[in-house]
Every structure is written in C-alpha cells, then in structure tokens.
Design a protein around this motif. Sequence first.
Motif, short mmCIF file in Angstrom:
data_model
loop_
_atom_site.label_atom_id
_atom_site.label_comp_id
_atom_site.label_asym_id
_atom_site.label_seq_id
_atom_site.Cartn_x
_atom_site.Cartn_y
_atom_site.Cartn_z
N GLY A 1 -12.63 -8.36 -6.46
CA GLY A 1 -12.63 -7.13 -5.67
C GLY A 1 -12.46 -7.40 -4.19
N ILE A 2 -13.03 -8.51 -3.72
CA ILE A 2 -12.91 -8.86 -2.30
C ILE A 2 -11.45 -9.13 -1.95
N ILE A 3 -10.70 -9.73 -2.86
CA ILE A 3 -9.26 -9.96 -2.63
C ILE A 3 -8.49 -8.66 -2.84
N ALA A 4 -8.93 -7.85 -3.80
CA ALA A 4 -8.18 -6.66 -4.18
C ALA A 4 -8.12 -5.63 -3.06
N VAL A 5 -9.22 -5.37 -2.39
CA VAL A 5 -9.28 -4.28 -1.41
C VAL A 5 -8.29 -4.48 -0.27
N PRO A 6 -8.31 -5.63 0.44
CA PRO A 6 -7.31 -5.80 1.51
C PRO A 6 -5.88 -5.86 0.99
N ALA A 7 -5.69 -6.41 -0.23
CA ALA A 7 -4.34 -6.45 -0.80
C ALA A 7 -3.82 -5.03 -1.06
N LEU A 8 -4.68 -4.16 -1.58
CA LEU A 8 -4.29 -2.77 -1.83
C LEU A 8 -3.98 -2.05 -0.52
N LEU A 9 -4.82 -2.28 0.50
CA LEU A 9 -4.58 -1.64 1.80
C LEU A 9 -3.26 -2.10 2.40
N ALA A 10 -3.01 -3.41 2.35
CA ALA A 10 -1.75 -3.95 2.88
C ALA A 10 -0.57 -3.40 2.09
N ASN A 11 -0.69 -3.32 0.78
CA ASN A 11 0.38 -2.79 -0.07
C ASN A 11 0.68 -1.34 0.29
N THR A 12 -0.37 -0.58 0.56
CA THR A 12 -0.20 0.82 0.92
C THR A 12 0.54 0.96 2.25
N LEU A 13 0.13 0.18 3.23
CA LEU A 13 0.75 0.26 4.56
C LEU A 13 2.23 -0.10 4.52
N VAL A 14 2.56 -1.12 3.73
CA VAL A 14 3.94 -1.59 3.70
C VAL A 14 4.81 -0.74 2.79
N ARG A 15 4.28 -0.33 1.65
CA ARG A 15 5.09 0.32 0.63
C ARG A 15 5.16 1.84 0.78
N VAL A 16 4.37 2.41 1.66
CA VAL A 16 4.32 3.87 1.74
C VAL A 16 5.67 4.45 2.14
#
Length: 475
Positions: free
Chosen positions: A86-101
């Motif tokens: 989960g610690i890896i997942a949260v920043p990865a999801l945030l970064a994915n959202t910022l880039v892929r939006v």
Amino acid sequence: MTYSAAASPGSALNREILLALADVIRRTLSPQARPGELSTQGVVDKWAGIGIVAAGVLYVVFTAVGGIVRGVLGPVGLAPLIYLPGIIAVPALLANTLVRVGDPRTATPTIAVLVFLAIEIVIAKFLGRSPAGIAYQIWIFVAALIMMAATQRGMQERIIAAMIPMFYVSVVGVVLNAFIDFPWKDATFEVMGSQQGAAREWSAGGVSRLAGFSRASFIAAACIIIGFCAAEPKLKSFATKAVAWAAGLVAIHLTTSKAPELAMILLPGTYFLLGKLRGTAAPKRILLANIHMALWLVLIFAGPLMAVSYGRQLFPNGPGIGPSYSSLADRVLTTWPDALSLVNWRDPVGWLVGRGLGGIGAAQTIAEPARYNPGDNLAVYLAVIFGLGALLIAIFVFRGGQRAIQSDRTGRRDFAMIIAMLGIGAASNVIESVFPMMVLGLAIARQPPRAVKPVKRRRSLRSRSSDIQSAETGR
C-alpha cells in the motif's frame, strides 16, 4: 596438497533458482512496454507504471504468504513493512493520475474514479462516519484501484502472472498445514499501538480452519481459486488441468471455506461453457455468457434478500452447535440481517447512499467496533456502503464479463476469474480479500477498444466505395 572443491548439486540448483527469480523480477518491473501496454509519457509516467506493477505483485505475494511475512517481520521490529504494497501503491496511483489524466485512452476512467471517491467521501462525512474510518475504507480499496490502473495501462498481465506461482504455494501451504503447526500462528506484534497476530487460528464447528502460509483460511481459499484461474491457461493438457483443479479443491476443503469450495466445484461448468463458446457464432457466445453472468449476479444480489426474508423457514433449528454448525445458516440468520440493519432503510437517503465509506467491515473497528459486521456477501457489503449505487457496480461487473468473453487473448481466463470472484462473493467478504478484490477491479476497469467504431466506419466506407467502383466498372 590443495583441493579444488566443486560446487555441490544443491548449491548449483539454488543458484539457478535465484537467477531465474532475478530474471522474472527484472522482466516484471522492466520499464520497457510490452505488446498491448500503453507507451510511457516521460519519466514520471514510467515510474508510475513500475510502481503500480510492483505494488500489485507485492499485494499478491504478501497475501498468499501473509502468515510468514508477519511471522518473520513482526518479532524483529519490522512490522510496518507489512504495509509496503500500500505504501508503494498510493504514490504510484497519484503519479499515474497526474500523468494519465490528459490521455484520452485513460482520462475518462481516471476522472470518474476520482469524482466518485470525492463524492463518497463527502457523503460519508455527512452521514457521520469518522475520518479514520473513511480513510481505512479507501485503504482497503487500494488493491482494486491498483488493478484498475494496471488494466487501463494494459499492464495487468504482469500482476496476474504473479498469481500463478502463488496458486501452487497456497495449495502446498494448506496441505502442509494439515500435518504441521506453523511457528508463526502464535506470533504477535504491535503496529501503532495495536496488538496483532501473524495468522488467524480459529475453527468452525470444532474443525480447524487451515490458513497455510497466509493469514487466514478464507484468504488462502481465495488465493487458491483465483490463482487456479490464472494458472489454468498455462496448463497444456486436460489431465494436468484436472489434477491442478482437484489439488486446489482439496486444499480449499481443508480451509473449510464453503463459498470458495462451492465456486471451485462449479468452476468446471464455466470452463465447459467457455469451451463450447469458442466454437459458436458471436451473438450466441455473447447471449450464453450474459445468461451465465446474470445468474451469478442474481444469486449474489437477490439471494441474501430472499434468504433473510425466509431464513427461519430455511433454518428452523438455527445455525446449530459443534459439528452441526452451519456457517451459511449463521449468515442467513445473523450476519446478513445485522449488516442490512446498519442502514436506515426507512429514510430515502439510506436507499440512495447507504452508510457511506467506513460503514461496514474492518473500517468499523476504528470508530464503532461494537457494531462490527463483515457483511460476508458482495451485494450486502456494497449495499451498506453505497446504497443503490451497488447496482452500478453490478452493471460494471456484468459489462466486464461481456467484454472478457469477446476478447481473443485473455478473455477465457478473465471471464473465469470474474465468475470465481462472484462465487466467493456469494457468502464471503470479497472486498477485504486482495485476490478477489483485484478481480473486481479488473472487471470494472476493462475498457472496450476505443478504435473499434472508427475502424468499422472506415471499413464500411471502403466497402461502399468498392461497391461504387464495381458499379461504375459494370456500367
């Protein structure tokens, strides 16, 4: 005199295993896009994709061998590392959202998830759920969000590949557990002031519920049936498929998890249907798949309501005691009615939005432990949290099954995984178990090819122009 000692066969084998494992890890976390994956859009996007895959694989491994992980890390003071996925997942999801939006292929589902979560957080706060309970509920959903993000990027195959060895590990663990008491079952450790156990040791009707290498029996059962669906396409002959299925069924039986066991028993029927579907025309294939999926969804969503309404007639003697104890009767008579009673159904607001995030399951242990209820049914759990919004999730799962059955590459496997997830969800807590939660995310996130309509239009235009040319030539 000097001696040149040759490496022993055992050390050579271990070296080969380590090299093979290193190669698998390297290929799994490689930033190089595979066929079917979206190309990365810069450094941040590349690391977001790697982070999503790493979190997903760690979720899979840490779930299948959760008892070992906690038994090893807890006593040496490294217990917080159990939350590494989960610690890896949260920043990865945030970064994915910022880039892929801004990417038209992923923008719509990404924005939809963000808007949905924002609305649900406001609703839950309005209904009086505690911020800690809301946050914990979202934390539980992260595994599904990871699989959704991976699927939108076309990277889900890397995570599903990790489920295959975990199927065999889980089967071996449960079978060994029938003869061996693992040392971590009594291990306890403290995380943020809370005392926890490495594995859950319990029984049903006096029969031990074996967890194998995992934390609890129902987790092991979910790992086995979902893992089998992942592994089945890799097994070439019918005999090896049958042996693997039988071994999985025996292991699930030893966990005494009834819903996964029934789902595993019925799984060959799904494969038989899929085998027949491959040779049929597309309309018939879609129709039969729709009927099969609809029957499971009706069972899950309508079954608890009917069972609660006629529970006393179904089980006039109650759940029973000792060897005669029935976990299904306990759910029908106690768990499901108590879970549904958490919502004020006399209020139209309750019908529309349920209790909100943090309103059922493990999230309750933070703010209202006395009212804790696991739900133990996918529809009940979702209805308590989202009210009628749970029907939207059912529609998304149905559409995911439709799209899976039309896919040429992995559709057979994905359809079977979705059916297995629904089978577990008939009388188990899907949302708080990583493997079926990931399949739920896979079903919801599966997107239809966006180029299908334009391609069909171009083809129709080409055929029309060909007809015109033919007509002119004939003239």
